[in-house]
Design a protein around this motif. Structure first.
Motif, PDB file in Angstrom:
ATOM      1  N   MET A 125     -43.876-124.738 111.054  1.00 52.91           N
ATOM      2  CA  MET A 125     -43.173-123.555 110.591  1.00 52.91           C
ATOM      3  C   MET A 125     -44.188-122.427 110.569  1.00 52.91           C
ATOM      4  O   MET A 125     -45.366-122.678 110.318  1.00 52.91           O
ATOM      5  CB  MET A 125     -42.687-123.859 109.168  1.00 52.91           C
ATOM      6  CG  MET A 125     -41.473-123.120 108.758  1.00 52.91           C
ATOM      7  SD  MET A 125     -40.838-123.919 107.276  1.00 52.91           S
ATOM      8  CE  MET A 125     -39.832-122.594 106.675  1.00 52.91           C
ATOM      9  N   ASN A 126     -43.756-121.210 110.855  1.00 51.47           N
ATOM     10  CA  ASN A 126     -44.722-120.110 110.865  1.00 51.47           C
ATOM     11  C   ASN A 126     -45.405-119.993 109.500  1.00 51.47           C
ATOM     12  O   ASN A 126     -44.801-120.286 108.480  1.00 51.47           O
ATOM     13  CB  ASN A 126     -44.066-118.780 111.260  1.00 51.47           C
ATOM     14  CG  ASN A 126     -42.977-118.353 110.308  1.00 51.47           C
ATOM     15  OD1 ASN A 126     -42.351-119.186 109.665  1.00 51.47           O
ATOM     16  ND2 ASN A 126     -42.749-117.070 110.208  1.00 51.47           N
ATOM     17  N   THR A 127     -46.636-119.582 109.495  1.00 54.60           N
ATOM     18  CA  THR A 127     -47.347-119.457 108.224  1.00 54.60           C
ATOM     19  C   THR A 127     -47.020-118.115 107.600  1.00 54.60           C
ATOM     20  O   THR A 127     -45.917-117.626 107.747  1.00 54.60           O
ATOM     21  CB  THR A 127     -48.865-119.630 108.400  1.00 54.60           C
ATOM     22  OG1 THR A 127     -49.254-118.840 109.510  1.00 54.60           O
ATOM     23  CG2 THR A 127     -49.242-121.063 108.633  1.00 54.60           C
ATOM     24  N   VAL A 128     -47.973-117.537 106.870  1.00 49.68           N
ATOM     25  CA  VAL A 128     -47.687-116.331 106.113  1.00 49.68           C
ATOM     26  C   VAL A 128     -47.102-115.167 106.917  1.00 49.68           C
ATOM     27  O   VAL A 128     -46.482-114.274 106.358  1.00 49.68           O
ATOM     28  CB  VAL A 128     -48.950-115.846 105.380  1.00 49.68           C
ATOM     29  CG1 VAL A 128     -49.027-116.515 104.029  1.00 49.68           C
ATOM     30  CG2 VAL A 128     -50.205-116.133 106.167  1.00 49.68           C
TER      31      VAL A 128
END
Lengths: 327, 328
Positions: A125-128
């Motif tokens: 999942m994409n991070t920040v």
């Protein structure tokens, strides 16, 4: 009387509802914009859904997912509260049992789910950072004054490729502006953006993962034909868009609710009358210790029904007892 | 009046506090700790530190701010190397300077250099230097040094047996459910995984799910060393060595259901080591692996979603493995 299972996905950009019939077919779906007000949009969506169903029906079970799943759960009385990854995978496998790769790009999140032998094998999942997600595309479409629905078809008209920096949304935007000021075609720039987004997605999330057929693309961004084409060029493979690509999270939640109720036998759904209740979210900073937790309190007709955000469990524990006694 | 030395509750506090505490107390010096990490402490740290620093270093600044008016000295040793032939993260070498030039109104800083890269005996010199701030009695200093080493050994032995550093140092109560069906290895720097505020209480969250947690600190030095010796090139960062060695060792074990690597945004070592670990795990095994990144955000929703999904996935996979169809 028909029995339906209700799936609710409260996402950052859209709130989606799905009514599933006993045979796991989608009876009705609804996609409304959250617009930063999850409570209001969920109530409106539920009211709309109730109105559009003409036949006599009862709700057999409710599942919630999305970043607002907890909030939605206390509002409707959910039987299942599930994270988006599991919900999306369940829906995808229901649609296409031999799916092996699921690409999902939503408003704030993007994920890749790798399925092997019918179960989630790996995911990322994409991070920040939210670069390359739906909200960024939304913003660029608004800046160029192109309706988001038509954004992808512009890309398909591109004749020559323009490279846009995809690493960061801020860089991408300034790159797009530079290219536009030097006289590049808008279609080419949009196509370049689609390619940048795909490149960034695969570099960030696809890293080290084997993309095998069948590939399913879901989430709001799957409506963008420009992105779909860019993915297909990148993989050299066909990408499938499930019929209900825009509400797959809600669909998964409904399926999970159906399974859950099969086990428990009853639903906790509060009924559609809940749209007449007044829900309010209040937040306060607890002063009892130096942690200074931001506690969120959900009020239904002035009565607190849920609290969360505390580290010690003092506030959230309080309502757990309450809801247990009331259930 | 007693002299008070302040130790910020951050960074290698989770590794060396018992040693430092024993040393100072043996010399009759009172040790004062900063408060446990809170939002205001983190905010102070972010406000006063240089922008390029990583989150744990920024947090360290916050702990210094929390402590500076309560003590006569601040203990911020300049750690260059804590093991032979290895280096520690470069930010630790410049830590005393970063603090000095970023925060005003500080008490004197004891910034003795610790550099064991060539020889371990330098440690005795370092402690002597620290001791001389408070006394000229060499005998007392060397007695305190012995005591410090002893305390450190006892502490490390306890940790290797499976106690979390915070359980030993702070008496933190960790509820372990013994009927756990899963065992997850939590990999990350001590200051990322044991600071409850920064780690979003990940260990407690896993325990609550009935999951057994293993951290790199539970593994013996020999186990780590044995594995890192097999690497084509020596890992010259001490932190990286432990994390990498732990992961390599865990790959051989049959009782690990998943690996979570907890890294903080802006960490140079993690950027490389996490990727190296991930590649090893993915190439050589099919153990589920997840990388969770910590940053300033206090919204736990995204973090929890990833954690929940990871646990779901492991359980789903396990269920599937255990009921293989009898019909081919």
């Amino acid at each position: 009387m028909n029995t339906f299972y209700l799936g609710i996905d409260v996402g950052s950009v859209s709130t989606n509802l799905v009514l599933l019939d006993e045979h796991a077919n989608v009876y009705k779906k609804l996609y409304v914009r959250t617009q930063g007000q999850p409570i209001k949009s969920l109530k409106e969506a539920l009211a709309m859904l109730k109105q559009t169903v003409k036949t006599d029906f009862r709700i057999g079970g409710v599942g919630t997912t999305g970043s607002g799943r907890q909030l939605a759960s206390v509002m409707v009385g959910a039987d299942v509260v599930k994270n988006e990854i599991t919900a999306h995978a369940v829906a995808a496998l229901n649609h296409c049992p031999d799916a092996r790769t699921i690409l999902e790009i939503g408003g704030q999140d993007s994920k890749i789910i790798i399925i092997r032998e019918g179960i989630v094998y790996d995911f990322a999942m994409n991070t920040v950072c939210a670069a390359g997600t739906g909200s960024f595309l939304d913003r660029q479409a608004a800046r160029l004054n192109i309706p988001i629905e038509a954004f992808g078809s512009y890309a398909l008209q591109s004749k020559s490729s323009v490279r846009i920096a995809g690493r960061c949304a801020v860089f991408a935007e300034s790159d797009m502006i530079h290219k536009q000021q030097t006289g590049q075609n808008i279609e080419d720039i949009i196509n370049g953006l689609c390619e940048a987004l795909v490149r960034n997605y695969l570099n960030n999330l696809g890293k080290g993962k084997e993309i095998k057929d069948s590939i399913l693309f879901q989430g709001g961004v799957a409506a963008n034909v420009g992105i779909v084409a860019a993915f297909e060029r990148e993989f050299g493979k066909k990408v499938m868009i499930p019929e209900h690509f825009d509400v797959m999270g809600a669909l998964g939640a409904a399926i999970l609710a159906k399974e859950e109720v099969k086990k428990t036998g009853t639903t906790h759904f509060y009924g559609f009358e809940l749209v007449n209740r007044e829900y309010k979210a209040k937040s306060f900073e607890c002063q009892d210790c130096s942690n200074r937790c931001e506690v969120i309190e959900i009020l239904s007709n002035g009565e607190p029904v849920a609290r969360w955000g505390d580290r010690c469990g003092k506030w959230s524990g309080l309502t757990k007892e309450q809801s247990e006694t009331s259930a | 009046m007693e002299v008070r030395v302040g130790i910020p509750r951050a960074l290698v506090y989770y590794e060396y506090y018992p040693m430092w505490k024993a040393f100072f107390e043996e010399l009759g010096v009172r040790v004062v700790l900063s408060d446990k990490t809170t939002k205001p402490i983190l905010n102070d740290g972010i406000n006063c530190s240089v922008d390029e620093a990583c989150l744990p270093v920024k947090l360290f600044h916050g702990h210094v701010v929390n402590l500076k008016d309560k003590v006569d000295y601040l203990f911020i040793p300049r750690l260059k190397s804590v093991a032979k032939g290895e280096y520690i993260c470069p930010k630790f070498c410049g830590l005393p300077e970063m603090i000095k030039y970023s925060i005003k109104g500080l008490p004197p800083i004891i910034d003795t250099e610790v550099n064991l890269r060539k020889t371990r005996s330098q440690l005795a010199h370092a402690f002597k230097e620290v001791g001389q701030v408070f006394t000229n009695n060499r005998k007392e200093i060397s007695k305190a040094y012995e005591k410090a080493l002893h305390e450190h050994d006892t502490f490390i032995q306890e940790v290797r047996k499976g106690k979390y550093p915070t359980e030993i140092i702070e008496g933190q109560k960790m509820l372990r459910k013994h009927n756990g069906d899963l065992c997850i290895a939590l990999i990350g720097h001590v200051y990322n995984i044991y600071d409850r505020h920064m780690s979003m209480d990940i260990i407690a969250k896993l325990h609550q799910e009935g999951i057994k947690v293993i951290t790199p600190e539970f593994l013996s030095d020999d186990v780590i060393q044995h594995k890192t010796d097999l690497l084509p090139k020596k890992m010259f960062w001490t932190f990286g060595e432990r994390l990498m060695g732990a992961v390599l060792h865990l790959l051989d074990r049959k009782d690990i259901d998943g690996i979570i690597y907890l890294m903080s945004f802006g960490c140079g070592i993690d950027a490389l080591v996490s990727d190296l670990c991930e590649r090893k795990v993915r190439r050589e095994t099919n153990i589920p692996f997840s990388l969770l990144t910590l940053d300033e955000h206090s919204g736990e929703a995204g973090f929890n979603t990833r954690l929940e999904a990871f646990i779901d996935m492991i359980r789903w996979r396990k269920r599937n493995e255990s009921n293989i169809s009898a019909h081919g």
